[in-house]
Design an enzyme around this catalytic site. Structure first.
Site, PDB file in Angstrom:
ATOM      1  N   ARG A 148       0.745  -1.395  -0.202  1.00 14.81           N
ATOM      2  CA  ARG A 148      -0.403   0.009   0.011  1.00 14.81           C
ATOM      3  C   ARG A 148       0.856   1.226  -0.039  1.00 14.81           C
ATOM      4  NH1 ARG A 148      -3.774  -2.988  -1.157  1.00 14.81           N
ATOM      5  NH2 ARG A 148      -5.646  -3.421  -0.658  1.00 14.81           N
TER       6      ARG A 148
ATOM      7  N   HIS B  13      -1.416  -0.544  -9.663  1.00 17.37           N
ATOM      8  CA  HIS B  13      -1.272  -0.614  -8.343  1.00 17.37           C
ATOM      9  C   HIS B  13      -2.599  -2.263  -9.345  1.00 17.37           C
ATOM     10  CE1 HIS B  13      -3.716  -1.474  -4.597  1.00 17.37           C
ATOM     11  NE2 HIS B  13      -3.636  -2.697  -4.721  1.00 17.37           N
TER      12      HIS B  13
END
Ligand code: NDP
Ligand code: OXD
Length: 325
Positions: free
Chosen positions: A237, A286
């Site tokens: 993250r 991502h």
């Protein structure tokens, strides 16, 4: 009305607001789930729902789900929902654990290590400028067993990544919350061993969940412990990194740092971010390990059946709200 037949009440409700919605519906229907799809559900049907499958649940919905036995998330990371006050604390929160995402993540990390260690970006630049840059690695490719890769987090992502790197001969170590034994991977655990772990990492791979304990963990202190010439690889993250500290580290001529990241904070990365065109940053949007819908849907149906048969759901799929992952 739900998509189930009139005499069969839905047991699962799907809420999905992204492009994969239709794929989730098709895959769950293929597995014969009595599925309702929000918002096409009536008052009576809410009462028969025992599993709510969602990512960003609409507020207020939980009051209507009076027989709910599990909230099933559509992905692996739980940071976007764990603090959602609408989700009843008594109802188990389930996440997608692995479902082949571990292998996908391992592939991305192996690419990141090889791309950097074998200087593939230099060769790409050479191709674009039509230069035969044969001297790039000094005619001396480094053997993998001289390259140390440390993985922060040895869960479903970290273990597969450790195995893939070990199979290629890299020197792999790990850092976890509690001591973990995994094959021959050297393990460090807890804050007290973080510095010792980081000091021996030429490649530092972050595969941690984002929790209050891990938020901002890649900061100037941690970066200062890395050996000169290290690479940070973040597949977890964006919130694990303090962006300004990373940029200072990358710009410091004495550290010779490099960053490969699949994640940023926020996402998408604002156009104003210096990470976009930093010469020592390699960025992917991502995509390291998408949730594979067919495998994840199969896992959800297994969970639903476990609930119906009063059997135990594998523990790695159950979120520990105290720990935050
Ligand atoms: P798991 O829950 O299976 O594993 C988490 C690991 O992190 C465990 O080894 C755990 O230690 C360790 N950990 C947690 N907190 C700490 C801490 N405070 N200090 C040290 N170690 C800690 O998670 P997954 O492997 O399934 O996923 C990891 C993360 O990867 C997800 O949360 C998600 O954010 C990210 N992800 C990213 C994707 C992408 O496409 N970029 C795709 C999928 C996931 P212990 O073993 O002691 O419990
Ligand atoms: C996830 C992710 O957590 O895709 O599933 O990052």
């Amino acid at each position: 009305m739900s998509t189930t037949s009139a005499d069969t009440k839905p047991t699962a409700l799907l809420h999905c607001d992204n492009v994969l919605k239709q794929s989730w519906i098709e895959n769950l229907n293929r597995l014969n789930v009595n599925l309702a799809v929000w918002p096409d559900i009536d008052e009576e049907e809410y009462k028969s729902i025992i599993m709510f499958i969602c990512w960003n649940p609409p507020s207020g919905i939980f009051k209507q789900l009076t027989n709910l036995r599990a909230v099933q998330l559509l992905g692996a990371g739980v940071d976007s929902v764990i603090d959602n006050p609408d989700i009843p604390s008594t109802v188990p929160l389930l996440r997608v654990a692995d479902a082949s995402m571990g292998r996908r993540m391992a592939t991305w990390v192996v690419w990141a290590v090889i791309n950097t260690s074998r200087k593939m970006d230099v060769y790409l630049d050479g191709q674009h400028s039509k230069e035969w840059l044969k001297q790039t690695e000094g005619f001396n490719n480094r053997d993998n067993d001289t390259i140390s890769v440390g993985i922060m987090g040895l869960g479903t992502m970290g273990r597969e990544t450790a195995d893939a790197l070990t199979a290629l001969g890299f020197l792999v170590s790990s850092w976890t919350r509690s001591p973990r034994r995994h094959r021959n991977v050297e393990n460090f655990s807890g804050r007290s061993e973080l510095k010792k772990f980081v000091q021996q990492c030429e490649y530092l791979v972050c595969l941690l969940p984002l929790t209050p304990e891990t938020e901002g963990i890649i900061d100037r202190h941690l970066l200062s412990w890395l050996p000169c010439g290290s690479t940070v690889i973040n597949g977890a993250r964006g919130g694990h990194m303090v962006e300004d500290d990373i940029l200072n580290w990358l710009d410091d001529p004495e550290t010779e740092g490099y960053l490969v990241t699949d994640v940023t904070c926020p996402e998408p990365l604002p156009v104003s971010s210096k990470l976009w065109d930093h010469p020592k940053v390699r960025l992917t949007p991502h995509v390291a390990a998408f949730t594979p819908v067919p495998q994840a849907a199969a896992q959800m149906v297994e969970n639903l059946n476990c609930i119906l048969r009063q059997e135990e759901i594998p523990s790695e799929r159950i979120v520990d709200r105290q720990k935050g992952y």
